[in-house]
Design a protein around this motif. Structure first.
Motif, PDB file in Angstrom:
ATOM      1  N   ALA A 102       0.528  -8.527  -2.762  1.00 53.83           N
ATOM      2  CA  ALA A 102       0.945  -7.236  -2.222  1.00 53.83           C
ATOM      3  C   ALA A 102       0.492  -6.087  -3.119  1.00 53.83           C
ATOM      4  CB  ALA A 102       2.465  -7.209  -2.053  1.00 53.83           C
ATOM      5  N   GLU A 103       0.585  -6.272  -4.424  1.00 57.95           N
ATOM      6  CA  GLU A 103       0.155  -5.223  -5.351  1.00 57.95           C
ATOM      7  C   GLU A 103      -1.329  -4.927  -5.193  1.00 57.95           C
ATOM      8  OE1 GLU A 103       2.954  -5.456  -9.298  1.00 57.95           O
ATOM      9  OE2 GLU A 103       1.688  -7.197  -8.884  1.00 57.95           O
ATOM     10  N   LEU A 104      -2.151  -5.985  -5.066  1.00 54.15           N
ATOM     11  CA  LEU A 104      -3.597  -5.774  -4.986  1.00 54.15           C
ATOM     12  C   LEU A 104      -4.024  -5.231  -3.629  1.00 54.15           C
ATOM     13  CD1 LEU A 104      -5.023  -8.817  -6.963  1.00 54.15           C
ATOM     14  CD2 LEU A 104      -4.959  -6.427  -7.659  1.00 54.15           C
ATOM     15  N   THR A 105      -3.393  -5.666  -2.546  1.00 49.03           N
ATOM     16  CA  THR A 105      -3.782  -5.144  -1.234  1.00 49.03           C
ATOM     17  C   THR A 105      -3.391  -3.674  -1.102  1.00 49.03           C
ATOM     18  OG1 THR A 105      -1.733  -6.022  -0.269  1.00 49.03           O
ATOM     19  CG2 THR A 105      -3.736  -7.347  -0.014  1.00 49.03           C
ATOM     20  N   GLY A 106      -2.427  -3.222  -1.895  1.00 48.80           N
ATOM     21  CA  GLY A 106      -2.107  -1.805  -1.928  1.00 48.80           C
ATOM     22  C   GLY A 106      -2.979  -1.027  -2.891  1.00 48.80           C
ATOM     23  N   ARG A 107      -3.222  -1.592  -4.064  1.00 43.74           N
ATOM     24  CA  ARG A 107      -3.898  -0.840  -5.117  1.00 43.74           C
ATOM     25  C   ARG A 107      -5.398  -0.699  -4.893  1.00 43.74           C
ATOM     26  NH1 ARG A 107      -2.736   0.920 -10.055  1.00 43.74           N
ATOM     27  NH2 ARG A 107      -4.490   1.317 -11.465  1.00 43.74           N
ATOM     28  N   VAL A 108      -6.078  -1.787  -4.564  1.00 47.93           N
ATOM     29  CA  VAL A 108      -7.544  -1.765  -4.565  1.00 47.93           C
ATOM     30  C   VAL A 108      -8.118  -0.827  -3.498  1.00 47.93           C
ATOM     31  CG1 VAL A 108      -9.634  -3.172  -4.318  1.00 47.93           C
ATOM     32  CG2 VAL A 108      -7.702  -4.025  -5.659  1.00 47.93           C
ATOM     33  N   PRO A 109      -7.670  -0.866  -2.230  1.00 49.05           N
ATOM     34  CA  PRO A 109      -8.214   0.101  -1.258  1.00 49.05           C
ATOM     35  C   PRO A 109      -7.925   1.549  -1.650  1.00 49.05           C
ATOM     36  CG  PRO A 109      -7.103  -1.697  -0.129  1.00 49.05           C
ATOM     37  CD  PRO A 109      -6.754  -1.828  -1.582  1.00 49.05           C
ATOM     38  N   ALA A 110      -6.709   1.817  -2.150  1.00 50.24           N
ATOM     39  CA  ALA A 110      -6.368   3.187  -2.523  1.00 50.24           C
ATOM     40  C   ALA A 110      -7.221   3.671  -3.689  1.00 50.24           C
ATOM     41  CB  ALA A 110      -4.885   3.272  -2.890  1.00 50.24           C
TER      42      ALA A 110
END
Length: 265
Positions: free
Chosen positions: A49-57
């Protein structure tokens, strides 16, 4: 397409340099921006969840700062978790890095090979799917190691590392059932090719190490075929997404890859 538009590489640390190097061999005049997400390091310890939020942003923010022609997510963990969300968010070619299971299956004579990655990568269903599709007749043994990421970072900083530390990490593969039959190891983290020499010495027997750098470079070249490039290699540029730590020790290692301009974001 402007010749000055760069290729943008994203990694939380120095692992993406193992992808950058073969790209530079194929496209020596390509402008390069290497973005290092120190504030998010290490990706291998983050949740899905952290990576699917952080990387695109983060890539959206970087694209506002850098008018890139193509993005390389130069991190296996980020790619197997966040590649699809990034592609949905950004209208630009995105190249990910995924474990080189298909070439490992083609190379292995014993039909037993290892996958060495971060803990986040080796537990992903994506790895299960690759194994079923390309290595159905093989035994695939996995081991996740954050310690090996740290060793690669230390090496780039010019620090000494001990072969015994690499041997202990490889034992995470070799000590598993049928581990003694392993003849090939997939380096499923972009940090790990940076310490391939040390891993080969620590293995104590012949092992073929496989990673995806050359294949990714060919894909980048294919996607940019026919586009204009500068007449000579421009200085590479590093962007540190800073966690407040001192970046000075990293700069000599980055300079070996032609990255001589540095900024924080």
């Amino acid at each position: 397409m402007d010749a000055s538009q760069p290729l943008l590489f994203l990694d939380p640390g120095v692992g993406g340099l193992s992808i950058l190097a073969p790209v530079q061999e194929l496209l020596p005049n390509a402008p390069i921006v290497y973005a290092m997400d120190q504030a998010g390091y290490p990706y291998g310890q983050k949740t899905e969840a952290e990576l699917t939020g952080r990387v695109p942003a983060l890539l959206g923010r970087l694209m506002e700062h850098v008018d890139a022609r193509l993005i390389v997510i130069a991190c296996n963990t980020a790619s197997v978790i966040a590649l699809d969300p990034v592609r949905q968010a950004l209208d630009i070619p995105i190249v990910g890095t995924v474990p080189a299971i298909k070439p490992a299956a083609a190379l292995s004579k014993s039909r037993v090979f290892g996958v060495l990655g971060t803990r986040a990568t080796v537990r992903q269903p994506y790895v299960d799917n690759l194994s079923r599709e390309f290595a159905g007749d093989c035994t695939v043994i996995r081991h996740g190691s954050h310690e090996l990421v740290m060793l690669a970072e230390r090496k780039l900083r010019g620090e000494q590392t001990a072969i015994a530390d690499y041997a202990a990490i490889l034992d995470g593969l070799f000590s598993q059932p049928r581990g003694e039959e392993i003849d090939t190891i997939v380096l499923a983290c972009t940090h790990f090719p940076l310490v391939e020499t040390e891993l080969a010495e620590a293995a104590g027997r012949p092992i073929a190490f496989v990673h995806g750098g050359e294949g990714i470079a060919r894909r980048v070249a294919q996607l940019t075929e026919g586009q204009p490039w500068p007449d000579a290699p421009p200085p590479g540029r590093a962007i540190f997404i800073s966690d407040g730590s001192d970046t000075t020790p990293l700069k000599p290692g980055l300079e070996r890859y032609g990255i001589t301009e540095f900024e924080a974001l």
